[in-house]
Motif scaffolding. Structure first.
Motif, PDB file in Angstrom:
ATOM      1  N   HIS A 199      32.695  35.499  21.591  1.00 34.72           N
ATOM      2  CA  HIS A 199      33.717  36.748  21.764  1.00 34.72           C
ATOM      3  C   HIS A 199      34.879  36.059  22.574  1.00 34.72           C
ATOM      4  O   HIS A 199      34.643  35.499  23.240  1.00 34.72           O
ATOM      5  N   GLU A 200      36.104  36.745  22.197  1.00 38.39           N
ATOM      6  CA  GLU A 200      37.262  36.530  22.804  1.00 38.39           C
ATOM      7  C   GLU A 200      37.471  37.693  23.870  1.00 38.39           C
ATOM      8  O   GLU A 200      37.092  38.792  23.656  1.00 38.39           O
ATOM      9  N   ASP A 201      38.015  37.307  25.092  1.00 39.08           N
ATOM     10  CA  ASP A 201      38.180  38.331  26.051  1.00 39.08           C
ATOM     11  C   ASP A 201      39.221  39.260  25.869  1.00 39.08           C
ATOM     12  O   ASP A 201      40.101  39.312  25.119  1.00 39.08           O
ATOM     13  N   ARG A 202      39.122  40.558  26.532  1.00 38.74           N
ATOM     14  CA  ARG A 202      39.783  41.690  26.194  1.00 38.74           C
ATOM     15  C   ARG A 202      41.261  41.248  26.518  1.00 38.74           C
ATOM     16  O   ARG A 202      42.082  41.616  25.852  1.00 38.74           O
ATOM     17  N   SER A 203      41.486  40.583  27.580  1.00 33.32           N
ATOM     18  CA  SER A 203      42.917  40.154  28.108  1.00 33.32           C
ATOM     19  C   SER A 203      43.749  39.417  27.160  1.00 33.32           C
ATOM     20  O   SER A 203      44.782  39.512  26.994  1.00 33.32           O
ATOM     21  N   VAL A 204      42.871  38.536  26.470  1.00 33.30           N
ATOM     22  CA  VAL A 204      43.345  37.631  25.119  1.00 33.30           C
ATOM     23  C   VAL A 204      44.087  38.609  23.961  1.00 33.30           C
ATOM     24  O   VAL A 204      45.140  38.483  23.637  1.00 33.30           O
ATOM     25  N   PHE A 205      43.103  39.562  23.740  1.00 40.01           N
ATOM     26  CA  PHE A 205      43.430  40.694  22.586  1.00 40.01           C
ATOM     27  C   PHE A 205      44.780  41.255  23.129  1.00 40.01           C
ATOM     28  O   PHE A 205      45.814  41.837  22.226  1.00 40.01           O
ATOM     29  N   LEU A 206      44.790  41.937  24.583  1.00 42.78           N
ATOM     30  CA  LEU A 206      45.947  42.619  25.094  1.00 42.78           C
ATOM     31  C   LEU A 206      47.272  41.529  24.973  1.00 42.78           C
ATOM     32  O   LEU A 206      48.292  42.420  24.820  1.00 42.78           O
ATOM     33  N   ASN A 207      47.238  40.334  25.276  1.00 41.11           N
ATOM     34  CA  ASN A 207      48.204  39.637  25.192  1.00 41.11           C
ATOM     35  C   ASN A 207      48.746  39.447  23.789  1.00 41.11           C
ATOM     36  O   ASN A 207      49.913  39.304  23.657  1.00 41.11           O
ATOM     37  N   ARG A 208      47.773  39.339  22.835  1.00 42.02           N
ATOM     38  CA  ARG A 208      48.172  39.169  21.624  1.00 42.02           C
ATOM     39  C   ARG A 208      48.985  40.478  20.983  1.00 42.02           C
ATOM     40  O   ARG A 208      49.948  40.283  20.425  1.00 42.02           O
ATOM     41  N   ILE A 209      48.491  41.692  21.327  1.00 41.93           N
ATOM     42  CA  ILE A 209      49.218  42.784  21.067  1.00 41.93           C
ATOM     43  C   ILE A 209      50.527  42.766  21.483  1.00 41.93           C
ATOM     44  O   ILE A 209      51.651  43.298  20.872  1.00 41.93           O
ATOM     45  N   SER A 210      50.641  42.652  22.727  1.00 39.98           N
ATOM     46  CA  SER A 210      51.966  42.860  23.503  1.00 39.98           C
ATOM     47  C   SER A 210      53.084  41.618  23.188  1.00 39.98           C
ATOM     48  O   SER A 210      54.050  41.968  22.965  1.00 39.98           O
ATOM     49  N   ILE A 211      52.442  40.398  22.846  1.00 45.43           N
ATOM     50  CA  ILE A 211      53.548  39.418  22.568  1.00 45.43           C
ATOM     51  C   ILE A 211      53.919  39.180  21.168  1.00 45.43           C
ATOM     52  O   ILE A 211      55.103  39.011  20.709  1.00 45.43           O
TER      53      ILE A 211
END
Length: 175
Positions: free
Chosen positions: A30-42
């Motif tokens: 699993h990848e971390d929640r923060s990784v997905f949040l960064n992908r969405i915002s960047i």
């Protein structure tokens, strides 16, 4: 007929995305929640969700990299920061993750998400190749990629920290 919608992911989708991530991948992959949040915002253009009848049941995320003929294993580290590698002036689309809830699998939704992301990004950015990794054990995903013109380029031994330490296949497609 089912109502299907593919749209850009938003921060508000994070709970659904994490549910899909946890159902789609072995616990230690699993990848971390923060990784997905960064992908969405960047890179919001490169992160799509699929809704069926108003329920988010799948996602696909990506990054744009500067093309390199050399393939290095560290390029594909799980939980890497998109901010260190993504550039909209790059020419290679990296498919970083795709997941579909189990009850929606085998209906062509993964292929649909993959096709929509590819079309959208190739239309808007100067992409000349695409790259991704897939476990040797994920035969359905590998089939989607091979049917879309991807070729096996490199093998990373023991890449996935799953029950068998499965190998990863790096696949690339030139456009």
């Amino acid at each position: 007929m089912e109502e299907i919608l593919i749209r850009n992911a938003t921060i508000n989708d994070i709970e659904n995305i994490m549910d899909i991530e946890h159902e789609s991948f072995y616990e230690t992959v699993h990848e971390d929640r923060s990784v997905f949040l960064n992908r969405i915002s960047i890179f919001p253009d490169g992160f799509l969700v699929l809704e069926v009848e108003g329920n988010v049941c799948g996602y696909i995320s990506s990054e744009i990299w500067n093309y390199s003929q050399e393939i290095r294993e560290d390029m594909f580290d799980l939980n890497h920061s998109i901010s260190k590698v993504h550039t909209t002036t790059g020419s290679e689309l990296y498919i970083s993750s795709i997941g579909i809830l189990k009850k929606y699998r085998t209906k062509g939704y993964g292929k649909l998400l993959f096709s929509e992301l590819s079309r959208k990004i190739i239309e808007k950015y100067n992409i000349s190749s695409m790259i991704l990794i897939v476990s040797v054990e994920w035969t359905a995903a590998k089939k989607i990629y091979m049917n879309n013109g991807f070729e096996e380029k490199y093998l990373i031994y023991g890449f996935f920290d799953d029950e068998t330490n499965s190998n990863a296949i790096v696949m690339r497609k030139y456009l």
